[in-house]
Design a protein around this motif. Sequence first.
Motif, PDB file in Angstrom:
ATOM      1  N   PHE A 101      -8.457  -7.756   2.527  1.00  0.00           N
ATOM      2  CA  PHE A 101      -8.783  -9.054   2.468  1.00  0.00           C
ATOM      3  C   PHE A 101     -10.263  -8.264   2.827  1.00  0.00           C
ATOM      4  N   LYS A 102     -11.408  -8.431   1.359  1.00  0.00           N
ATOM      5  CA  LYS A 102     -12.984  -8.281   1.379  1.00  0.00           C
ATOM      6  C   LYS A 102     -13.718  -8.957   2.449  1.00  0.00           C
ATOM      7  N   LYS A 103     -13.230 -10.250   2.412  1.00  0.00           N
ATOM      8  CA  LYS A 103     -14.219 -11.012   3.607  1.00  0.00           C
ATOM      9  C   LYS A 103     -13.537 -11.022   4.630  1.00  0.00           C
ATOM     10  N   LYS A 104     -13.531 -12.819   5.571  1.00  0.00           N
ATOM     11  CA  LYS A 104     -13.583 -12.764   6.389  1.00  0.00           C
ATOM     12  C   LYS A 104     -12.608 -11.914   7.225  1.00  0.00           C
ATOM     13  N   LYS A 105     -11.773 -12.628   8.349  1.00  0.00           N
ATOM     14  CA  LYS A 105     -10.885 -12.338   9.121  1.00  0.00           C
ATOM     15  C   LYS A 105      -9.651 -13.897   8.405  1.00  0.00           C
ATOM     16  N   PRO A 106      -8.390 -13.324   7.895  1.00  0.00           N
ATOM     17  CA  PRO A 106      -7.926 -13.713   8.015  1.00  0.00           C
ATOM     18  C   PRO A 106      -7.096 -15.026   8.398  1.00  0.00           C
ATOM     19  N   GLU A 107      -6.463 -15.906   8.727  1.00  0.00           N
ATOM     20  CA  GLU A 107      -5.980 -17.110   9.407  1.00  0.00           C
ATOM     21  C   GLU A 107      -4.685 -16.445  10.333  1.00  0.00           C
ATOM     22  N   PHE A 108      -3.862 -16.333  11.610  1.00  0.00           N
ATOM     23  CA  PHE A 108      -2.395 -15.528  11.769  1.00  0.00           C
ATOM     24  C   PHE A 108      -1.817 -16.179  10.962  1.00  0.00           C
ATOM     25  N   GLY A 109      -1.044 -15.645  10.251  1.00  0.00           N
ATOM     26  CA  GLY A 109       0.529 -15.548   9.683  1.00  0.00           C
ATOM     27  C   GLY A 109      -0.517 -15.837   7.888  1.00  0.00           C
ATOM     28  N   ASN A 110      -1.708 -15.096   7.776  1.00  0.00           N
ATOM     29  CA  ASN A 110      -1.999 -14.779   6.519  1.00  0.00           C
ATOM     30  C   ASN A 110      -2.010 -12.880   5.962  1.00  0.00           C
ATOM     31  N   TYR A 111      -1.987 -12.387   7.397  1.00  0.00           N
ATOM     32  CA  TYR A 111      -2.445 -11.697   6.526  1.00  0.00           C
ATOM     33  C   TYR A 111      -0.832 -10.783   7.609  1.00  0.00           C
ATOM     34  N   SER A 112      -0.825  -9.198   6.712  1.00  0.00           N
ATOM     35  CA  SER A 112       0.403  -8.746   7.602  1.00  0.00           C
ATOM     36  C   SER A 112       0.315  -7.098   8.725  1.00  0.00           C
ATOM     37  N   TYR A 113      -0.961  -7.124   8.393  1.00  0.00           N
ATOM     38  CA  TYR A 113      -1.477  -5.831   8.942  1.00  0.00           C
ATOM     39  C   TYR A 113      -3.007  -5.734   9.309  1.00  0.00           C
ATOM     40  N   GLU A 114      -3.337  -5.484  10.549  1.00  0.00           N
ATOM     41  CA  GLU A 114      -4.447  -4.883  11.375  1.00  0.00           C
ATOM     42  C   GLU A 114      -4.902  -3.488  11.564  1.00  0.00           C
ATOM     43  N   TYR A 115      -5.664  -3.681  10.820  1.00  0.00           N
ATOM     44  CA  TYR A 115      -6.032  -2.168  11.215  1.00  0.00           C
ATOM     45  C   TYR A 115      -7.480  -1.819  12.101  1.00  0.00           C
ATOM     46  N   GLY A 116      -7.595  -1.557  12.741  1.00  0.00           N
ATOM     47  CA  GLY A 116      -8.917  -0.962  13.319  1.00  0.00           C
ATOM     48  C   GLY A 116      -9.803   0.510  13.498  1.00  0.00           C
ATOM     49  N   PHE A 117     -10.084   0.798  13.533  1.00  0.00           N
ATOM     50  CA  PHE A 117     -10.605   1.637  13.217  1.00  0.00           C
ATOM     51  C   PHE A 117     -12.668   1.986  14.449  1.00  0.00           C
ATOM     52  N   ASP A 118     -12.747   3.151  15.134  1.00  0.00           N
ATOM     53  CA  ASP A 118     -13.607   3.925  15.594  1.00  0.00           C
ATOM     54  C   ASP A 118     -15.484   3.873  14.659  1.00  0.00           C
ATOM     55  N   MET A 119     -16.182   4.402  15.637  1.00  0.00           N
ATOM     56  CA  MET A 119     -17.666   3.968  15.238  1.00  0.00           C
ATOM     57  C   MET A 119     -17.782   5.388  14.172  1.00  0.00           C
ATOM     58  N   ASP A 120     -16.963   6.233  13.993  1.00  0.00           N
ATOM     59  CA  ASP A 120     -16.799   7.279  12.795  1.00  0.00           C
ATOM     60  C   ASP A 120     -16.019   6.875  11.459  1.00  0.00           C
ATOM     61  N   GLY A 121     -15.419   5.946  12.050  1.00  0.00           N
ATOM     62  CA  GLY A 121     -14.585   5.479  10.413  1.00  0.00           C
ATOM     63  C   GLY A 121     -13.667   5.990  10.249  1.00  0.00           C
ATOM     64  N   ARG A 122     -12.510   6.583  11.547  1.00  0.00           N
ATOM     65  CA  ARG A 122     -11.442   6.952  11.969  1.00  0.00           C
ATOM     66  C   ARG A 122     -10.122   5.672  12.596  1.00  0.00           C
ATOM     67  N   LEU A 123      -9.541   5.800  11.801  1.00  0.00           N
ATOM     68  CA  LEU A 123      -8.743   4.259  11.788  1.00  0.00           C
ATOM     69  C   LEU A 123      -7.532   5.049  13.173  1.00  0.00           C
ATOM     70  N   LEU A 124      -7.523   4.862  14.234  1.00  0.00           N
ATOM     71  CA  LEU A 124      -6.637   4.344  15.727  1.00  0.00           C
ATOM     72  C   LEU A 124      -5.750   3.565  15.598  1.00  0.00           C
ATOM     73  N   ARG A 125      -6.035   2.577  15.119  1.00  0.00           N
ATOM     74  CA  ARG A 125      -4.506   1.224  15.232  1.00  0.00           C
ATOM     75  C   ARG A 125      -4.361   0.451  14.309  1.00  0.00           C
ATOM     76  N   VAL A 126      -2.499   0.419  14.315  1.00  0.00           N
ATOM     77  CA  VAL A 126      -2.202  -0.882  13.031  1.00  0.00           C
ATOM     78  C   VAL A 126      -1.602  -2.084  13.880  1.00  0.00           C
ATOM     79  N   LYS A 127      -1.869  -2.858  13.701  1.00  0.00           N
ATOM     80  CA  LYS A 127      -0.918  -3.194  14.721  1.00  0.00           C
ATOM     81  C   LYS A 127       0.454  -4.142  12.851  1.00  0.00           C
ATOM     82  N   GLY A 128       1.098  -4.368  13.134  1.00  0.00           N
ATOM     83  CA  GLY A 128       2.052  -5.541  12.368  1.00  0.00           C
ATOM     84  C   GLY A 128       3.053  -6.159  12.308  1.00  0.00           C
ATOM     85  N   VAL A 129       2.135  -7.259  11.365  1.00  0.00           N
ATOM     86  CA  VAL A 129       3.505  -8.426  12.021  1.00  0.00           C
ATOM     87  C   VAL A 129       4.777  -8.926  11.068  1.00  0.00           C
ATOM     88  N   ASN A 130       5.287  -9.356  11.939  1.00  0.00           N
ATOM     89  CA  ASN A 130       7.055  -9.566  11.822  1.00  0.00           C
ATOM     90  C   ASN A 130       7.921 -10.744  12.433  1.00  0.00           C
TER      91      ASN A 130
END
Length: 265
Positions: A101-130
Amino acid sequence: MDEFENMMAEFNDWLEDAKKKIKASVQIDPSKLDAFVKIIAELFSIKQKYADKLSELRTAAEEKIVRLEYSKGGETIHRGYYCPSPVLDLIIGGMKRGRLFKKKKPEFGNYSYEYGFDMDGRLLRVKGVNEFTTPNSRFNEEYLIYIGDVVYGLEFDNLGELGVVSKCIYDNGKLMKYERSVCGMEKFADLHYEEYTYDNDRLSEVDFFFNISPQLELYEEERLSVEHDQDGNIIRLISDEIVDGKAEQFIYNVKPPKKTATLKI
């Protein structure tokens, strides 16, 4: 002999028979199998080290995450859009990375993954919907551990159990090896393994090993040649295989041209 012992005896008999049939039908390199056993042992040791550390990993990641991204689809492939493998979704049917998604955060139920990045752009966490996920709990969670040029992925299910561990090895930002094991029990753990070769900083070959099962003394492999367009997008994968004693060539065409999402190291 109790019922469990009977079941294990029957399983061991079946296993020995299966091994004999496999050895008679396919050519397995014992040295490769030994190497895979060592990889699984290492990934299992990582599992044991972090199995009870979910709360600590969660807290440490939340303290560093400054940016979130969301994607839709990709549930059948490791990490969805940010799957480390540059070719997995191209050669195995049904595996799709999904889209960001390139714009604002989608509502819960409309996305499959949430990716969390640190200030250096490194991926730290992936939250997957089940199917059990609520807006605030019961996500599948993966935490990435960066140690020099090595990145470990620790995948916890919605109950907080660590069952899958991955390892990516980089060299100057280029992914050299990708290993991933479903390792609930070391004896029955499997492995997926990919190794990469580059030519002028472009991916040129992939050694692709799948269905690796040391318990069955079995693995399957493909060596893939990679072709790019002038912009560096992957457009074709070529695999030379021996089928019924004859050399055959399999071609995976990529439409549209594929540029791989990569981790920042």
